[in-house]
Scaffold this motif. Structure first.
Motif, PDB file in Angstrom:
ATOM      1  N   CYS A 200      -7.138   5.658  -3.142  1.00  0.00           N
ATOM      2  CA  CYS A 200      -7.725   5.800  -2.015  1.00  0.00           C
ATOM      3  C   CYS A 200      -7.796   6.963  -1.258  1.00  0.00           C
ATOM      4  O   CYS A 200      -6.880   7.608  -1.387  1.00  0.00           O
ATOM      5  CB  CYS A 200      -7.226   4.645  -0.837  1.00  0.00           C
TER       6      CYS A 200
ATOM      7  N   THR B  58      -6.547   0.762   7.700  1.00  0.00           N
ATOM      8  CA  THR B  58      -5.243   1.154   7.116  1.00  0.00           C
ATOM      9  C   THR B  58      -3.968   1.413   8.115  1.00  0.00           C
ATOM     10  O   THR B  58      -3.020   1.100   7.488  1.00  0.00           O
ATOM     11  CB  THR B  58      -5.296   2.178   6.205  1.00  0.00           C
TER      12      THR B  58
ATOM     13  N   TYR C 271      -0.556  -1.885  -4.836  1.00  0.00           N
ATOM     14  CA  TYR C 271      -1.934  -2.285  -4.926  1.00  0.00           C
ATOM     15  C   TYR C 271      -2.664  -1.139  -4.962  1.00  0.00           C
ATOM     16  O   TYR C 271      -3.661  -1.219  -5.402  1.00  0.00           O
ATOM     17  CB  TYR C 271      -1.991  -3.576  -3.864  1.00  0.00           C
ATOM     18  N   ALA C 272      -2.761  -0.010  -3.763  1.00  0.00           N
ATOM     19  CA  ALA C 272      -3.311   0.900  -3.472  1.00  0.00           C
ATOM     20  C   ALA C 272      -2.519   1.849  -3.176  1.00  0.00           C
ATOM     21  O   ALA C 272      -1.694   1.816  -2.379  1.00  0.00           O
ATOM     22  CB  ALA C 272      -4.191   0.579  -2.599  1.00  0.00           C
ATOM     23  N   TRP C 273      -2.735   3.064  -3.560  1.00  0.00           N
ATOM     24  CA  TRP C 273      -2.219   4.187  -3.088  1.00  0.00           C
ATOM     25  C   TRP C 273      -2.942   5.270  -2.065  1.00  0.00           C
ATOM     26  O   TRP C 273      -4.324   5.376  -2.606  1.00  0.00           O
ATOM     27  CB  TRP C 273      -1.991   5.218  -4.243  1.00  0.00           C
TER      28      TRP C 273
ATOM     29  N   ARG D 212       0.854  -1.095  -0.003  1.00  0.00           N
ATOM     30  CA  ARG D 212       0.017   0.022  -0.099  1.00  0.00           C
ATOM     31  C   ARG D 212       0.703   1.250  -0.009  1.00  0.00           C
ATOM     32  O   ARG D 212       1.670   1.339   0.952  1.00  0.00           O
ATOM     33  CB  ARG D 212      -0.941   0.188   1.188  1.00  0.00           C
TER      34      ARG D 212
ATOM     35  N   ASP E 246     -11.175   4.589  -5.634  1.00  0.00           N
ATOM     36  CA  ASP E 246     -11.605   3.259  -5.667  1.00  0.00           C
ATOM     37  C   ASP E 246     -11.648   2.728  -4.337  1.00  0.00           C
ATOM     38  O   ASP E 246     -12.189   1.336  -4.100  1.00  0.00           O
ATOM     39  CB  ASP E 246     -10.326   2.433  -6.366  1.00  0.00           C
ATOM     40  N   CYS E 247     -11.257   3.396  -3.422  1.00  0.00           N
ATOM     41  CA  CYS E 247     -11.328   2.950  -1.978  1.00  0.00           C
ATOM     42  C   CYS E 247     -11.141   4.018  -0.843  1.00  0.00           C
ATOM     43  O   CYS E 247     -10.727   5.108  -1.331  1.00  0.00           O
ATOM     44  CB  CYS E 247     -10.083   1.995  -1.755  1.00  0.00           C
TER      45      CYS E 247
ATOM     46  N   ALA F 290      -3.209   1.026 -10.136  1.00  0.00           N
ATOM     47  CA  ALA F 290      -3.143   1.028  -8.618  1.00  0.00           C
ATOM     48  C   ALA F 290      -4.602   1.664  -8.385  1.00  0.00           C
ATOM     49  O   ALA F 290      -5.241   2.302  -8.848  1.00  0.00           O
ATOM     50  CB  ALA F 290      -2.114   2.190  -8.249  1.00  0.00           C
ATOM     51  N   LYS F 291      -5.359   0.968  -7.205  1.00  0.00           N
ATOM     52  CA  LYS F 291      -6.592   1.345  -6.570  1.00  0.00           C
ATOM     53  C   LYS F 291      -5.992   2.634  -5.961  1.00  0.00           C
ATOM     54  O   LYS F 291      -4.821   2.692  -5.193  1.00  0.00           O
ATOM     55  CB  LYS F 291      -7.069   0.468  -5.656  1.00  0.00           C
TER      56      LYS F 291
END
Ligand code: XIL
Length: 300
Positions: free
Chosen positions: A169, A235, A121-123, A78, A201-202, A166-167
């Motif tokens: 957030c 998180t 995966y996600a920022w 992340r 996205d999140c 990347a998702k």
């Protein structure tokens, strides 16, 4: 399964930890990390004060250490965080011209996200942009004060262009209680972004809790956000004194929401924690599992 990561994976989720590059050489630390966790978040190494301490001069060394450790141990990453008012170098905070700041912000996002493209995966694109004062509005920051409300949307659009895989957030604290103005402010922003096609996205719920654990309506909050069409994630979880029951309630809230895709604890041993005086984590100073560990594993 007998580890947090493997058990979370059985429902398609991850279980992660915040990691400090400087501790990876500690065998007890990395032994627990690589046995238990299948996701990592750099605790400080991707923050602006580290990645662009002076304008246009980027330092990816510490972040790269964590990303390469993660990739050789099958852990997702992340990214934390692209735009935040804190741990921000003073040269950014002193910019008063909107065109200059816009180009500095977008260049930072583009350069950092592009460097890690394909490995994140996600920022956490924007961190902690909302006020604690009950207004439900954005907090004052150089980004808000110079660029106005639109800075968050602009940051997400820029991040999407830089790393479409990347998702993306929005991440914040004290948005776990559905009945709080801050939660409602973030909810309205996400609803607005989804309705206008702004790429989000999140939503990351930091989940820094007191000894009482999460608010009783935490699961309601998670499912209400998920219903907007975003994933939700815990998180930065830590809980003062780490009562087992509080960890159980927190993990269950996520497990009961299908779009809650994973949980990250903010450190490994109590001695690694930014709240170390409160012993808020799953492993004690010697690296032994605490009661909270068993509670979390059982609740997954
Ligand atoms: C904390 C780190 O854990 C500390 O090492 C650092 O000194 C300060 O920042 N919200 C966040 C995290 O989004 O980045 C913060 O991490 C904790 C609060």
């Amino acid at each position: 399964a007998s580890t947090l990561g493997a058990q979370a994976a059985q429902s398609g989720r991850y279980f992660g930890a915040a990691v400090a590059a400087g501790r990876l050489g500690d065998g007890t630390y990395s032994g627990i990390l690589d046995r238990e966790f299948n996701s990592v978040t750099p605790e400080n190494e991707m923050k602006w004060e580290t990645t662009e301490r002076s304008r246009g001069s980027f330092n990816f060394g510490p972040g790269d250490q964590i990303v390469s450790h993660a990739s050789s141990h099958g852990q997702r990453v992340r990214g934390h965080t692209l735009v935040w008012h804190s741990q921000l170098p003073s040269w950014v905070g002193s910019i008063r011209d909107a065109n200059t700041l816009r180009s500095v912000m977008n260049n930072h996002i583009t350069t950092v996200a592009n460097h890690y493209k394909g490995r994140i995966y996600a920022w956490d694109v924007v961190n902690e942009a909302f006020a604690d004062n009950g207004s439900g509005q954005h907090r004052s920051s150089v980004f808000q004060d110079v660029l106005g409300n639109g800075f968050i949307e602009e940051a997400f659009r820029t991040a999407r262009s830089a790393d479409p895989g990347a998702k993306l957030c929005y991440n914040d604290y004290s948005i776990e209680d559905w009945n709080s103005a801050k939660t409602q402010g973030v909810y309205r922003m996400v609803r607005d972004f989804k309705s206008r096609g702004v790429p989000i996205d999140c939503v990351g719920f930091q989940s820094h809790f007191g000894a009482g654990g999460p608010p009783g309506n935490f699961q309601t909050t998670l499912s209400n956000f998920a219903a907007l069409g975003v994933d939700v994630q815990l998180t930065e979880l830590d809980i003062a004194q780490a009562p087992a029951g509080a960890y159980t309630n927190t993990v269950r809230a996520c497990m009961n929401v299908s779009r809650c895709t994973g949980i990250t604890v903010w450190g490994i041993r109590d001695s690694d924690s930014w709240r170390s005086g409160e012993n808020p984590l799953l492993f004690d100073r010697n690296g032994n599992k605490k009661a909270a560990y068993g509670a979390a594993l059982t609740a997954l």
